[in-house]
Write a protein that holds these residues in place. Sequence first.
Motif, PDB file in Angstrom:
ATOM      1  N   LYS A  88      43.684  49.087  37.267  1.00  0.00           N
ATOM      2  CA  LYS A  88      42.997  47.812  37.081  1.00  0.00           C
ATOM      3  C   LYS A  88      41.770  48.049  36.213  1.00  0.00           C
ATOM      4  O   LYS A  88      41.020  49.007  36.439  1.00  0.00           O
ATOM      5  N   ASP A 140      41.960  48.115  44.859  1.00  0.00           N
ATOM      6  CA  ASP A 140      41.917  46.868  45.618  1.00  0.00           C
ATOM      7  C   ASP A 140      41.088  45.774  44.933  1.00  0.00           C
ATOM      8  O   ASP A 140      40.853  44.715  45.516  1.00  0.00           O
ATOM      9  N   PRO A 142      40.350  42.553  43.031  1.00  0.00           N
ATOM     10  CA  PRO A 142      41.197  41.357  42.933  1.00  0.00           C
ATOM     11  C   PRO A 142      41.487  40.958  41.484  1.00  0.00           C
ATOM     12  O   PRO A 142      40.570  40.757  40.691  1.00  0.00           O
ATOM     13  N   THR A 145      39.876  37.997  38.682  1.00  0.00           N
ATOM     14  CA  THR A 145      38.496  37.731  39.068  1.00  0.00           C
ATOM     15  C   THR A 145      37.573  38.015  37.880  1.00  0.00           C
ATOM     16  O   THR A 145      37.756  38.994  37.164  1.00  0.00           O
ATOM     17  N   TYR A 150      32.775  39.782  40.462  1.00  0.00           N
ATOM     18  CA  TYR A 150      33.178  41.034  41.104  1.00  0.00           C
ATOM     19  C   TYR A 150      31.991  41.972  41.297  1.00  0.00           C
ATOM     20  O   TYR A 150      31.838  42.594  42.336  1.00  0.00           O
TER      21      TYR A 150
END
Length: 180
Positions: A88, A140, A142, A145, A150
């Motif tokens: 991510k 984890d 999201p 976002t 964040y």
Amino acid sequence: MKISYKVLQKYIKNIKSTWDIAKDLVMHTAEVEDIILEWQNLEKVFIWEVITCEKHPDSEKLNCTTVKVCGEIHPIVCGAKNVTAGIKVPVAICWAQLSPDFVIKKTKIRWETSKWMICSEDELWLTDIRQEGILELSPDAPINTCMRDYLEKNDAILEIDNKAINHRPDLFSHIWILRE
């Protein structure tokens, strides 16, 4: 004097918006010179997952990656060594202004289309030290976002001129502004 909206939120449960507070202060107490939105450069930077990562067919140092957003696949050319599928990352979309002279635009890099950019910490102004690779976020984090939310860097600062109208020394702190 600078007043933080987040500090005001800690003390008042059903607080009005930043703009309403500024309007009330101007109408009743002191002049609000400016409302500064903190970390505005992160407004168009979102968390997405890298779906694929392959070597660029025409370059040894570049990678052709894709991210999936709302069911659509979007290509991004990235030069970072640490980019891999499944991580991510923060992605700046078109027209994101990361600095006063750096705006993200759709472009072709060595004949491959890239309309967004996977960012490193220094490109997001989170550090002054030049980074070798992109910013890898926790698994984890999201997806979809905004990075501003964040990182919890979404404060607004009210810049108040207390000297111009009434010069009230009791309004030189957050607590007294809250009472007012």
